[in-house]
Design a protein around this motif. Structure first.
Motif, PDB file in Angstrom:
ATOM      1  N   GLN A  99       7.277  41.341   7.315  1.00  0.00           N
ATOM      2  CA  GLN A  99       6.978  40.488   8.470  1.00  0.00           C
ATOM      3  C   GLN A  99       8.007  40.707   9.580  1.00  0.00           C
ATOM      4  O   GLN A  99       7.648  40.775  10.755  1.00  0.00           O
ATOM      5  CB  GLN A  99       6.969  39.014   8.066  1.00  0.00           C
ATOM      6  CG  GLN A  99       5.710  38.572   7.369  1.00  0.00           C
ATOM      7  CD  GLN A  99       5.738  37.088   7.103  1.00  0.00           C
ATOM      8  OE1 GLN A  99       6.378  36.641   6.158  1.00  0.00           O
ATOM      9  NE2 GLN A  99       5.057  36.330   7.941  1.00  0.00           N
ATOM     10  N   SER A 106       7.474  43.810  11.536  1.00  0.00           N
ATOM     11  CA  SER A 106       6.302  43.811  12.423  1.00  0.00           C
ATOM     12  C   SER A 106       6.561  43.040  13.722  1.00  0.00           C
ATOM     13  O   SER A 106       5.702  42.998  14.600  1.00  0.00           O
ATOM     14  CB  SER A 106       5.085  43.228  11.698  1.00  0.00           C
ATOM     15  OG  SER A 106       5.259  41.837  11.498  1.00  0.00           O
ATOM     16  N   LEU A 107       7.755  42.451  13.848  1.00  0.00           N
ATOM     17  CA  LEU A 107       8.080  41.690  15.058  1.00  0.00           C
ATOM     18  C   LEU A 107       8.381  42.624  16.226  1.00  0.00           C
ATOM     19  O   LEU A 107       8.889  43.726  16.040  1.00  0.00           O
ATOM     20  CB  LEU A 107       9.300  40.791  14.802  1.00  0.00           C
ATOM     21  CG  LEU A 107       9.145  39.692  13.754  1.00  0.00           C
ATOM     22  CD1 LEU A 107      10.481  38.984  13.526  1.00  0.00           C
ATOM     23  CD2 LEU A 107       8.069  38.692  14.161  1.00  0.00           C
ATOM     24  N   GLN A 147      10.886  39.297  19.912  1.00  0.00           N
ATOM     25  CA  GLN A 147      10.875  38.379  18.775  1.00  0.00           C
ATOM     26  C   GLN A 147      12.094  38.592  17.887  1.00  0.00           C
ATOM     27  O   GLN A 147      12.666  37.631  17.374  1.00  0.00           O
ATOM     28  CB  GLN A 147       9.593  38.557  17.957  1.00  0.00           C
ATOM     29  CG  GLN A 147       8.348  38.055  18.660  1.00  0.00           C
ATOM     30  CD  GLN A 147       7.084  38.397  17.892  1.00  0.00           C
ATOM     31  OE1 GLN A 147       6.908  39.526  17.434  1.00  0.00           O
ATOM     32  NE2 GLN A 147       6.202  37.416  17.756  1.00  0.00           N
ATOM     33  N   LEU A 192       9.334  32.262  10.789  1.00  0.00           N
ATOM     34  CA  LEU A 192       8.271  33.264  10.870  1.00  0.00           C
ATOM     35  C   LEU A 192       6.899  32.607  11.032  1.00  0.00           C
ATOM     36  O   LEU A 192       6.056  33.104  11.785  1.00  0.00           O
ATOM     37  CB  LEU A 192       8.286  34.170   9.639  1.00  0.00           C
ATOM     38  CG  LEU A 192       9.456  35.153   9.555  1.00  0.00           C
ATOM     39  CD1 LEU A 192       9.506  35.822   8.194  1.00  0.00           C
ATOM     40  CD2 LEU A 192       9.374  36.192  10.670  1.00  0.00           C
ATOM     41  N   GLN A 193       6.677  31.489  10.331  1.00  0.00           N
ATOM     42  CA  GLN A 193       5.406  30.771  10.441  1.00  0.00           C
ATOM     43  C   GLN A 193       5.200  30.246  11.856  1.00  0.00           C
ATOM     44  O   GLN A 193       4.098  30.311  12.405  1.00  0.00           O
ATOM     45  CB  GLN A 193       5.332  29.628   9.418  1.00  0.00           C
ATOM     46  CG  GLN A 193       3.986  28.954   9.363  1.00  0.00           C
ATOM     47  CD  GLN A 193       2.865  29.904   8.972  1.00  0.00           C
ATOM     48  OE1 GLN A 193       3.016  30.774   8.128  1.00  0.00           O
ATOM     49  NE2 GLN A 193       1.714  29.750   9.603  1.00  0.00           N
ATOM     50  N   LYS A 194       6.272  29.758  12.469  1.00  0.00           N
ATOM     51  CA  LYS A 194       6.177  29.268  13.850  1.00  0.00           C
ATOM     52  C   LYS A 194       5.805  30.374  14.821  1.00  0.00           C
ATOM     53  O   LYS A 194       5.158  30.131  15.835  1.00  0.00           O
ATOM     54  CB  LYS A 194       7.496  28.618  14.277  1.00  0.00           C
ATOM     55  CG  LYS A 194       7.753  27.288  13.640  1.00  0.00           C
ATOM     56  CD  LYS A 194       9.078  26.710  14.112  1.00  0.00           C
ATOM     57  CE  LYS A 194       9.384  25.423  13.398  1.00  0.00           C
ATOM     58  NZ  LYS A 194      10.710  24.893  13.761  1.00  0.00           N
ATOM     59  N   GLN A 195       6.192  31.619  14.526  1.00  0.00           N
ATOM     60  CA  GLN A 195       5.862  32.748  15.393  1.00  0.00           C
ATOM     61  C   GLN A 195       4.375  33.064  15.360  1.00  0.00           C
ATOM     62  O   GLN A 195       3.830  33.578  16.334  1.00  0.00           O
ATOM     63  CB  GLN A 195       6.664  33.991  14.993  1.00  0.00           C
ATOM     64  CG  GLN A 195       8.164  33.823  15.094  1.00  0.00           C
ATOM     65  CD  GLN A 195       8.606  33.247  16.423  1.00  0.00           C
ATOM     66  OE1 GLN A 195       8.370  33.840  17.465  1.00  0.00           O
ATOM     67  NE2 GLN A 195       9.229  32.085  16.394  1.00  0.00           N
ATOM     68  N   LYS A 196       3.719  32.754  14.268  1.00  0.00           N
ATOM     69  CA  LYS A 196       2.283  33.029  14.139  1.00  0.00           C
ATOM     70  C   LYS A 196       1.463  32.023  14.934  1.00  0.00           C
ATOM     71  O   LYS A 196       0.348  32.309  15.338  1.00  0.00           O
ATOM     72  CB  LYS A 196       1.868  32.984  12.673  1.00  0.00           C
ATOM     73  CG  LYS A 196       2.405  34.125  11.852  1.00  0.00           C
ATOM     74  CD  LYS A 196       1.952  34.022  10.423  1.00  0.00           C
ATOM     75  CE  LYS A 196       2.559  35.131   9.570  1.00  0.00           C
ATOM     76  NZ  LYS A 196       2.147  35.010   8.177  1.00  0.00           N
ATOM     77  N   ASN A 197       2.016  30.836  15.113  1.00  0.00           N
ATOM     78  CA  ASN A 197       1.266  29.771  15.810  1.00  0.00           C
ATOM     79  C   ASN A 197       1.316  29.922  17.301  1.00  0.00           C
ATOM     80  O   ASN A 197       1.994  30.502  17.944  1.00  0.00           O
ATOM     81  CB  ASN A 197       1.799  28.386  15.416  1.00  0.00           C
ATOM     82  CG  ASN A 197       1.604  28.140  13.939  1.00  0.00           C
ATOM     83  OD1 ASN A 197       0.726  28.705  13.311  1.00  0.00           O
ATOM     84  ND2 ASN A 197       2.427  27.287  13.374  1.00  0.00           N
TER      85      ASN A 197
END
Length: 154
Positions: A120, A123-124, A128, A149-154
Motif C-alpha cells: 500500500q 502505491s502512494l 502522499q 492509510l485507510q483515511k487516504q482511501k476515503n
C-alpha cells in the motif's frame, strides 16, 4: 483497394500519422504539427517516441543519407523525447527513494511493517508519501499506520 497519395492528404490531425510517413515538406509539416501538440497530450509523447525510435533505426541501418530530410526534422523531436524520458526516470527515482525512506522510518517508529502495508505504501504518490512522512512523526502504535492509510482511501 485504394491508393493514398500522402502528399495530397489534408493537413489536419486525422491524417497526421500517415503524413509522418510521407516525404519532404509533407513529412516536415507533420513532424512540426506533432511537436506543437500540448506537452500533456498523450499523442505527442507517443509520436515523439516513434520519431526517436525511427531516428535511431535509421542511424543503425546507415540510411541517414537516404533520409536526409527526415533526419533534419528529427533532432528536436528526439531531444524532447529524450528529455521527457530522463524526467520520468528522475521522477521514478525520487519516488523509489521516498518509499525506501518512509519504510525505514516507519520500521524505526512502529516496528515491522506487514507486506500488505508495504504494498500500500509503495502505491502512494510522492505527495502522499511526503504527507505520510509528516504523519508518522505522530504515530505511537502499530495501528496508526493502517488508520492513516485507510483515511487516504476515503
Amino acid at each position: 483497394m485504394a491508393i493514398v497519395a500522402i502528399n495530397q492528404l489534408p493537413n489536419h490531425e486525422d491524417t497526421l500519422l500517415l503524413r509522418l510517413l510521407g516525404k519532404g515538406q509533407t513529412q516536415k509539416q507533420a513532424i512540426d504539427r506533432a511537436i506543437a501538440f500540448d506537452t500533456s497530450d498523450p499523442r505527442r509523447a507517443a509520436i515523439l517516441r516513434l520519431l526517436a525510435n525511427w531516428k535511431i533505426s535509421l542511424e543503425i541501418a546507415g540510411q541517414v543519407d537516404a533520409e536526409e530530410g527526415l533526419m533534419m526534422a528529427l533532432p528536436q523531436a528526439y531531444l524532447e523525447w529524450e528529455q521527457q524520458t530522463e524526467q520520468r526516470g528522475e521522477q521514478r527515482g525520487a519516488l523509489k527513494e521516498a518509499q525506501a525512506l518512509i519504510l525505514r522510518q516507519l520500521v524505526r517508529r512502529i516496528g515491522t511493517i506487514a507486506p500488505a502495508m508495504q504494498t500500500q505504501i509503495q502505491s502512494l504518490s510522492l505527495i502522499q508519501l511526503e504527507n505520510l512522512g509528516e504523519a508518522l512523526l505522530d504515530f505511537s502504535s502499530p495501528t496508526d499506520l493502517p488508520t492513516w492509510l485507510q483515511k487516504q482511501k476515503n
